[in-house]
Design a protein around this motif. Structure first.
Motif, short mmCIF file in Angstrom:
data_model
loop_
_atom_site.label_atom_id
_atom_site.label_comp_id
_atom_site.label_asym_id
_atom_site.label_seq_id
_atom_site.Cartn_x
_atom_site.Cartn_y
_atom_site.Cartn_z
N GLU A 44 0.78 -1.20 0.02
CA GLU A 44 0.04 -0.01 -0.01
C GLU A 44 0.83 1.19 0.08
OE1 GLU A 44 -3.63 0.68 1.58
OE2 GLU A 44 -4.55 -1.31 1.54
N LEU A 45 2.03 1.13 0.54
CA LEU A 45 2.96 2.39 0.49
C LEU A 45 3.08 2.83 -0.69
CD1 LEU A 45 5.25 1.45 3.37
CD2 LEU A 45 3.76 3.77 3.38
N MET A 46 3.16 1.52 -1.76
CA MET A 46 3.88 1.93 -3.09
C MET A 46 2.49 1.65 -4.15
SD MET A 46 6.83 2.85 -3.32
CE MET A 46 7.36 3.49 -1.55
N GLY A 47 1.26 1.99 -3.45
CA GLY A 47 0.09 1.99 -4.31
C GLY A 47 -0.72 0.96 -4.72
N VAL A 48 -0.24 -0.35 -4.12
CA VAL A 48 -0.95 -1.49 -4.34
C VAL A 48 -2.05 -1.69 -3.35
CG1 VAL A 48 -1.07 -3.93 -5.06
CG2 VAL A 48 0.87 -2.10 -5.90
N VAL A 49 -3.40 -1.88 -3.38
CA VAL A 49 -4.26 -2.18 -2.42
C VAL A 49 -4.90 -3.27 -3.07
CG1 VAL A 49 -6.52 -1.40 -1.67
CG2 VAL A 49 -4.68 0.39 -2.35
N PRO A 50 -4.80 -4.45 -1.88
CA PRO A 50 -5.39 -5.95 -2.09
C PRO A 50 -7.07 -5.68 -1.90
CG PRO A 50 -4.46 -5.69 0.37
CD PRO A 50 -3.95 -4.44 -0.62
N ALA A 51 -7.58 -6.29 -2.92
CA ALA A 51 -8.93 -6.67 -2.70
C ALA A 51 -9.64 -6.93 -1.68
CB ALA A 51 -9.48 -6.75 -4.21
N GLN A 52 -9.11 -8.26 -1.44
CA GLN A 52 -9.67 -9.16 -0.51
C GLN A 52 -8.46 -9.42 0.66
OE1 GLN A 52 -12.58 -10.27 -0.49
NE2 GLN A 52 -12.93 -9.42 -2.46
N PRO A 53 -8.94 -9.62 2.01
CA PRO A 53 -7.86 -10.20 2.93
C PRO A 53 -7.37 -11.65 2.55
CG PRO A 53 -10.18 -9.89 3.83
CD PRO A 53 -10.22 -9.74 2.57
N LEU A 54 -5.96 -11.16 2.86
CA LEU A 54 -5.13 -12.47 2.34
C LEU A 54 -5.65 -13.73 3.45
CD1 LEU A 54 -1.81 -10.85 1.84
CD2 LEU A 54 -3.30 -11.78 0.22
N PRO A 55 -5.56 -14.98 2.93
CA PRO A 55 -6.14 -16.05 3.90
C PRO A 55 -5.20 -16.27 5.17
CG PRO A 55 -4.78 -16.82 2.06
CD PRO A 55 -4.91 -15.52 1.89
N THR A 56 -5.86 -16.57 6.17
CA THR A 56 -5.22 -16.92 7.58
C THR A 56 -5.59 -18.17 8.04
OG1 THR A 56 -6.71 -15.74 8.91
CG2 THR A 56 -4.80 -14.58 8.29
N TYR A 57 -5.00 -18.74 8.76
CA TYR A 57 -5.27 -20.05 9.27
C TYR A 57 -5.33 -20.18 10.76
CZ TYR A 57 -4.53 -20.93 4.47
OH TYR A 57 -4.73 -20.85 3.08
N PRO A 58 -6.31 -19.91 11.49
CA PRO A 58 -6.25 -19.84 13.18
C PRO A 58 -6.21 -21.41 13.48
CG PRO A 58 -8.31 -19.04 12.31
CD PRO A 58 -7.26 -19.24 11.01
N GLY A 59 -6.46 -22.30 12.79
CA GLY A 59 -6.95 -23.80 13.17
C GLY A 59 -5.45 -24.57 12.84
N GLY A 60 -4.65 -23.77 11.95
CA GLY A 60 -3.51 -24.59 11.21
C GLY A 60 -4.00 -24.91 9.60
N PHE A 61 -3.29 -25.35 9.11
CA PHE A 61 -3.26 -25.83 7.66
C PHE A 61 -4.17 -26.88 7.55
CE2 PHE A 61 0.46 -23.17 7.68
CZ PHE A 61 0.10 -22.28 7.11
#
Length: 382
Positions: free
Chosen positions: A87-104
């Motif tokens: 984002e500092l360089m002008g690229v805005v992600p459209a969706q949250p990146l995936p996370t794994y609170p229970g592991g993969f």
């Protein structure tokens, strides 16, 4: 062509974003709470630039004649190093990146084992130091690599150098990066080599980050098109998967990153020096080590004082951050916060500028190349 330096003080947030509560980060303010915890910060150079004018910080008074100062916010979701730098360089992600609170999930682990040739243990969100204490002996005994994640969008593989060489670990992480695509496209796959014996395991400096390529055009691309060379110090090259970064410079520790930045300010005639100083996040922030965090800021303050003496009349220096890691948070992960802005250049008028993280990239392009990129977010403050 002119020069600019953008220095990211990793995780040095300055207050909760409006949606911080939805991330479990209500009330977060990394630098203010850090200062309270250590009985006040003493940062004379950053104070003179206006750090204490951004938000109240114990020990850091508002500046009498500050540089440009303020707070910057992201447009997109998340609290990742990857997306913060994008984002500092002008690229805005459209969706949250995936996370794994229970592991993969099991199918992902099987795909990782098939691709890497490794077998894994742990597969849980974990502190990077505690996971070595808890799973390091098992890894040495069985050879099973330590697979773990955090609240952020990361897949991390830790192996002891006596069991898996650093080149073998890097090859495995490259294979894992190829697996983690589509709906499992994590922001970073991180190689975490370590050494030592049970009870005294130590991370090595051979960490490598394998990030997603930015999902759109950035101000780094614009600079490249304008003929400006981009020098990435520390993990900048990795966070952008090399896209838009011409030269990669060392910076696994703050002393190395500071020394490289100083050298580049002495030697380069033009272009962008884009720096990440990692220890406020990686070494001290995630451990809530407030004394270590404060010492790291003092070292940075001293470095900035030297950098100011190296600035030419046509130079721009920007100090900012990517997210927070509040030491009073009930967790040890990143916190959803504003980033500080301190910008020094000839003729700067000491005004406040609150805006977007992307204003940094827009300002760098304007300063170096004398033009704008209307299709990208951000407005120049220079």
């Amino acid at each position: 062509m002119r020069r600019a330096a953008v220095v990211v003080l990793d995780a040095c947030g300055v207050g909760e974003l409006p949606d911080a509560a939805s991330y479990g980060d209500a009330g977060s303010n990394t630098l203010a709470h850090l200062a309270e915890q250590v009985g006040g910060l003493r940062l004379p150079t950053l104070q003179a630039l206006g750090l204490g004018s951004i938000v109240p910080i114990e020990g850091v008074a508002p500046a009498v004649g500050p540089a440009v100062y303020g707070r910057l916010r992201p447009l997109g979701p998340g609290k990742e190093s990857t997306t913060g730098h994008w984002e500092l360089m002008g690229v805005v992600p459209a969706q949250p990146l995936p996370t794994y609170p229970g592991g993969f999930p099991p199918d992902v682990v099987r795909a990782l084992e098939d691709a890497t040739g490794l077998r894994f243990c742990c597969n849980l969100p974990y502190s990077g130091t505690e996971v070595l204490e808890d799973y390091g002996p098992h890894h040495l005994e069985t050879g099973e690599a330590i697979l773990y994640t955090s609240a952020d969008s990361v897949l991390q593989i830790a192996t002891h150098v006596d069991r898996v060489s650093e080149p073998e670990l890097y090859a495995a992480c490259e294979a894992a990066r190829r697996v983690m695509s589509g709906e499992n496209a994590v922001g970073r796959v991180i190689a975490r080599p370590f050494e030592g014996s049970p009870g005294a395991f130590r991370r090595r400096e051979g960490r490598r980050d394998y990030a997603l390529p930015p999902p759109g055009r950035s101000y780094l691309d614009e600079l490249s098109d304008a003929g400006a060379e981009v020098h990435g110090v520390g993990k900048i090259h990795d966070l952008f998967a090399g896209v838009g970064v011409d030269v990669k410079h060392a910076g696994a520790t703050n002393p190395v990153g500071i020394a490289e930045t100083t050298r580049l300010l002495r030697e380069l005639d033009s272009g962008l020096i884009f720096v990440n100083l990692v220890e406020t996040d990686q070494v001290y922030g995630h451990r809530h080590d407030v004394e270590g965090f404060a010492r790291a800021l003092i070292e940075i303050d001293t470095a900035v004082a030297e950098w100011l003496t190296l600035l030419r009349d046509d130079d721009l220096l920007i100090l900012t951050a990517d997210h927070g890691v509040d030491p009073t948070a009930p967790h040890t992960d990143h916190t959803r916060e504003y980033a500080p802005l301190l910008a020094k250049y000839a003729g700067c008028d000491g005004r406040r500028h609150d805006g977007l993280l992307a204003d940094v990239g827009a300002s760098v392009l304007s300063w170096i190349a004398g033009r704008t990129a209307p299709e990208l977010p951000g407005e120049p403050f220079v």
